[in-house]
Design an enzyme around this catalytic site. Structure first.
Site, PDB file in Angstrom:
ATOM      1  N   GLU A 186      -0.579  -9.393  -0.394  1.00 14.58           N
ATOM      2  CA  GLU A 186      -1.994  -9.650  -0.083  1.00 14.58           C
ATOM      3  C   GLU A 186      -2.869  -9.686  -1.335  1.00 14.58           C
ATOM      4  OE1 GLU A 186      -1.855  -6.450   2.829  1.00 14.58           O
ATOM      5  OE2 GLU A 186      -2.641  -7.817   4.336  1.00 14.58           O
ATOM      6  N   ALA A 207       0.865  -1.172   0.000  1.00 13.51           N
ATOM      7  CA  ALA A 207       0.000   0.000   0.000  1.00 13.51           C
ATOM      8  C   ALA A 207       0.905   1.226   0.000  1.00 13.51           C
ATOM      9  CB  ALA A 207      -0.888  -0.019   1.234  1.00 13.51           C
ATOM     10  N   GLU A 262       4.608  -5.299   7.549  1.00 19.03           N
ATOM     11  CA  GLU A 262       3.807  -4.311   8.283  1.00 19.03           C
ATOM     12  C   GLU A 262       4.241  -4.083   9.727  1.00 19.03           C
ATOM     13  OE1 GLU A 262       2.628  -6.502   6.177  1.00 19.03           O
ATOM     14  OE2 GLU A 262       1.095  -5.585   4.913  1.00 19.03           O
ATOM     15  N   GLY A 319       0.626  -5.051   1.024  1.00 21.13           N
ATOM     16  CA  GLY A 319      -0.580  -5.141   0.192  1.00 21.13           C
ATOM     17  C   GLY A 319      -0.330  -5.829  -1.137  1.00 21.13           C
TER      18      GLY A 319
HETATM   19  N1  DAK Z   1       4.543   3.225  -1.019  1.00 23.32           N
HETATM   20  C1  DAK Z   1       4.887   4.371  -1.642  1.00 23.32           C
HETATM   21  N2  DAK Z   1       5.970   4.496  -2.423  1.00 23.32           N
HETATM   22  C2  DAK Z   1       6.750   3.429  -2.559  1.00 23.32           C
HETATM   23  C3  DAK Z   1       6.466   2.185  -1.924  1.00 23.32           C
HETATM   24  C4  DAK Z   1       5.291   2.115  -1.127  1.00 23.32           C
HETATM   25  N3  DAK Z   1       4.905   0.987  -0.521  1.00 23.32           N
HETATM   26  N4  DAK Z   1       7.441   1.319  -2.237  1.00 23.32           N
HETATM   27  C5  DAK Z   1       8.291   1.988  -3.043  1.00 23.32           C
HETATM   28  N5  DAK Z   1       7.882   3.247  -3.238  1.00 23.32           N
HETATM   29  C6  DAK Z   1       8.531   4.279  -4.018  1.00 23.32           C
HETATM   30  C7  DAK Z   1       9.753   4.845  -3.288  1.00 23.32           C
HETATM   31  O1  DAK Z   1       9.385   5.829  -2.361  1.00 23.32           O
HETATM   32  C8  DAK Z   1      10.550   5.423  -4.456  1.00 23.32           C
HETATM   33  O2  DAK Z   1       9.980   6.643  -4.825  1.00 23.32           O
HETATM   34  P1  DAK Z   1      10.920   7.921  -5.235  1.00 23.32           P
HETATM   35  O3  DAK Z   1      11.787   8.147  -4.054  1.00 23.32           O
HETATM   36  O4  DAK Z   1      11.664   7.462  -6.449  1.00 23.32           O
HETATM   37  O5  DAK Z   1       9.929   9.016  -5.515  1.00 23.32           O
HETATM   38  C9  DAK Z   1      10.261   4.424  -5.584  1.00 23.32           C
HETATM   39  O6  DAK Z   1       9.069   3.734  -5.218  1.00 23.32           O
HETATM   40  C10 DAK Z   1      11.370   3.409  -5.750  1.00 23.32           C
HETATM   41  O7  DAK Z   1      11.583   2.790  -4.490  1.00 23.32           O
HETATM   42  P2  DAK Z   1      13.042   2.660  -3.812  1.00 23.32           P
HETATM   43  O8  DAK Z   1      13.912   3.782  -4.226  1.00 23.32           O
HETATM   44  O9  DAK Z   1      12.837   2.437  -2.367  1.00 23.32           O
HETATM   45  O10 DAK Z   1      13.569   1.334  -4.530  1.00 23.32           O
HETATM   46  P3  DAK Z   1      14.601   0.286  -3.948  1.00 23.32           P
HETATM   47  O11 DAK Z   1      14.939  -0.611  -5.077  1.00 23.32           O
HETATM   48  O12 DAK Z   1      15.715   0.957  -3.232  1.00 23.32           O
HETATM   49  O13 DAK Z   1      13.790  -0.543  -2.854  1.00 23.32           O
HETATM   50  C11 DAK Z   1      11.855  -1.725  -1.976  1.00 23.32           C
HETATM   51  C12 DAK Z   1      12.678  -1.327  -3.243  1.00 23.32           C
HETATM   52  C13 DAK Z   1      10.578  -2.434  -2.442  1.00 23.32           C
HETATM   53  C14 DAK Z   1      12.682  -2.721  -1.140  1.00 23.32           C
HETATM   54  C15 DAK Z   1      11.547  -0.471  -1.150  1.00 23.32           C
HETATM   55  O14 DAK Z   1      10.968   0.509  -2.035  1.00 23.32           O
HETATM   56  C16 DAK Z   1      10.596  -0.721  -0.023  1.00 23.32           C
HETATM   57  O15 DAK Z   1      10.971  -1.236   1.011  1.00 23.32           O
HETATM   58  N6  DAK Z   1       9.312  -0.291  -0.225  1.00 23.32           N
HETATM   59  C17 DAK Z   1       8.310  -0.386   0.802  1.00 23.32           C
HETATM   60  C18 DAK Z   1       7.848  -1.808   0.932  1.00 23.32           C
HETATM   61  C19 DAK Z   1       6.828  -1.976   2.036  1.00 23.32           C
HETATM   62  O16 DAK Z   1       7.155  -1.773   3.238  1.00 23.32           O
HETATM   63  N7  DAK Z   1       5.611  -2.300   1.661  1.00 23.32           N
HETATM   64  C20 DAK Z   1       4.568  -2.572   2.574  1.00 23.32           C
HETATM   65  C21 DAK Z   1       3.783  -1.349   2.750  1.00 23.32           C
HETATM   66  S1  DAK Z   1       2.642  -1.576   4.069  1.00 23.32           S
HETATM   67  C22 DAK Z   1      -4.585  -1.121   5.686  1.00 23.32           C
HETATM   68  C23 DAK Z   1      -4.642  -2.170   4.868  1.00 23.32           C
HETATM   69  C24 DAK Z   1      -3.492  -2.574   4.226  1.00 23.32           C
HETATM   70  C25 DAK Z   1      -2.283  -1.917   4.420  1.00 23.32           C
HETATM   71  C26 DAK Z   1      -2.287  -0.863   5.245  1.00 23.32           C
HETATM   72  C27 DAK Z   1      -3.432  -0.438   5.874  1.00 23.32           C
HETATM   73  N8  DAK Z   1      -5.758  -0.701   6.417  1.00 23.32           N
HETATM   74  C28 DAK Z   1      -6.746  -1.733   6.716  1.00 23.32           C
HETATM   75  C29 DAK Z   1      -5.909   0.600   6.796  1.00 23.32           C
HETATM   76  C30 DAK Z   1      -1.110  -2.348   3.751  1.00 23.32           C
HETATM   77  C31 DAK Z   1       0.103  -1.969   4.180  1.00 23.32           C
HETATM   78  C32 DAK Z   1       1.278  -2.167   3.364  1.00 23.32           C
HETATM   79  O17 DAK Z   1       1.242  -2.666   2.255  1.00 23.32           O
END
Ligand code: DAK
Length: 276
Positions: free
Chosen positions: A111, A63, A131, A108
């Site tokens: 998921e 997400a 998460e 997400g």
């Molecule tokens: N959200 C927003 N932007 C993201 C992103 C994300 N999840 N993942 C990557 N990006 C963006 C980065 O900010 C970056 O943007 P710029 O800086 O270029 O503008 C671009 O994508 C490239 O990412 P990186 O520069 O970080 O690329 P790397 O190769 O260095 O790293 C990575 C890739 C996938 C390892 C890293 O980007 C990363 O760790 N991303 C986050 C992964 C993550 O933690 N995902 C889980 C998110 S939590 C809910 C229901 C569901 C959810 C929440 C609430 N409710 C019921 C309310 C779900 C939660 C989640 O999914």
């Protein structure tokens, strides 16, 4: 639509999340557009769907953390409901959905792949539920679907540790059905990229599904999904009803008649199946 594309090849629909700059992260607009894309699928024509992400690097990196970071409780709930309603729509969609996971499938992203019927991935795929490291629980069904797909113990380990796993481990624990490798020639040069090889494999599987009787395939999906929600006595009754529902369809009549005529050629000609 800005972030979602839809194309049709034969009777297979391909839905692509196209927000490559943010690694296809799911913001509210992407969720709305995905919802619209699924609503727009012609269920008479299309026999199987593929859900994938644009580019080589990421399926869905979760997400959108930027959008989520400032949500109030009420907004968080609304965002969660939007995602959960969409994921449930995919899970219960009458037509099978294959997730072609072409890279990161985190939070997400993992998921949404689990709401699909089948997951196949490229050798570069990475799965995880990070998460708890962000101070939240998986919110789009991760605690529920991962525990059902792999095992409760393995799901708990992955979720509590927030550890990412690579494609081979995802395959070993049963999270994905197939891992697809890039094609390399004798000189070690990549001749078909991991993404292209993945899409070719996904299309091959989807076309195989599309060649079978559509009512029977849909009824199988419903029988498996509904049956898993209940005990075996009730589950068998669900199967009985969906089995009975196939009779008197043109597919069932043609399929069985061709077998009885022992005509191999004709047997293959059952496709295209017609609906009731
Ligand atoms: N959200 C927003 N932007 C993201 C992103 C994300 N999840 N993942 C990557 N990006 C963006 C980065 O900010 C970056 O943007 P710029 O800086 O270029 O503008 C671009 O994508 C490239 O990412 P990186 O520069 O970080 O690329 P790397 O190769 O260095 O790293 C990575 C890739 C996938 C390892 C890293 O980007 C990363 O760790 N991303 C986050 C992964 C993550 O933690 N995902 C889980 C998110 S939590 C809910 C229901 C569901 C959810 C929440 C609430 N409710 C019921 C309310 C779900 C939660 C989640 O999914």
């Amino acid at each position: 639509m800005e972030f979602v594309t839809y194309e049709v090849q034969d009777r297979v629909g391909i839905i692509t999340i196209n927000r490559e700059k943010a690694l296809n992260a799911l913001n509210s607009q992407v969720l709305d557009e995905l919802n619209e894309a699924f609503d727009g699928v012609d269920q008479g024509e299309i026999r199987c769907l593929i859900l994938t992400g644009a580019g080589e690097k990421s399926f869905v990196a979760g997400a959108d953390i930027g959008e989520m970071s400032n949500l109030t409780k009420a907004e968080g709930e609304a965002f969660g409901k939007k995602g959960n309603d969409l994921f449930r729509k995919i899970e219960t969609f009458p037509i099978p959905v294959i997730a072609a996971v072409n890279g990161f499938a985190l939070g997400g992203g993992c998921e949404i792949s689990m709401s699909c019927d089948i997951r196949i991935c490229s050798e570069t795929a990475v799965f995880g539920q990070p998460e708890v490291g962000l101070g939240i629980t998986p919110g789009f069904g991760g605690t529920q679907r991962l525990a059902r797909l792999v095992s409760p113990g393995m799901a708990k380990q992955l979720i509590y540790t927030a550890r990412n796993i690579k494609a081979d481990e995802a395959y070993r624990i049963g999270l994905v059905n197939q891992v697809v490798k890039a094609e390399v020639n004798e000189a070690g040069e990549v001749t078909v990229s991991a993404k292209d090889a993945l899409m070719a494999a996904a299309l091959k599987m989807a076309k195989g599904i599309a060649a079978n009787a559509p009512i029977a395939v849909r009824n199988c999906k419903k029988a498996i999904n509904d049956g898993l929600q209940t005990d075996m006595d009730k589950a068998i009754v669900i199967e009985e009803k969906l089995f009975g529902d196939c009779f008197e369809t043109e597919d069932q009549k043609a399929g069985m008649a061709n077998f009885l005529e022992k005509d191999k050629e004709k047997k293959l000609k059952v496709v295209p199946f017609k609906n009731k």
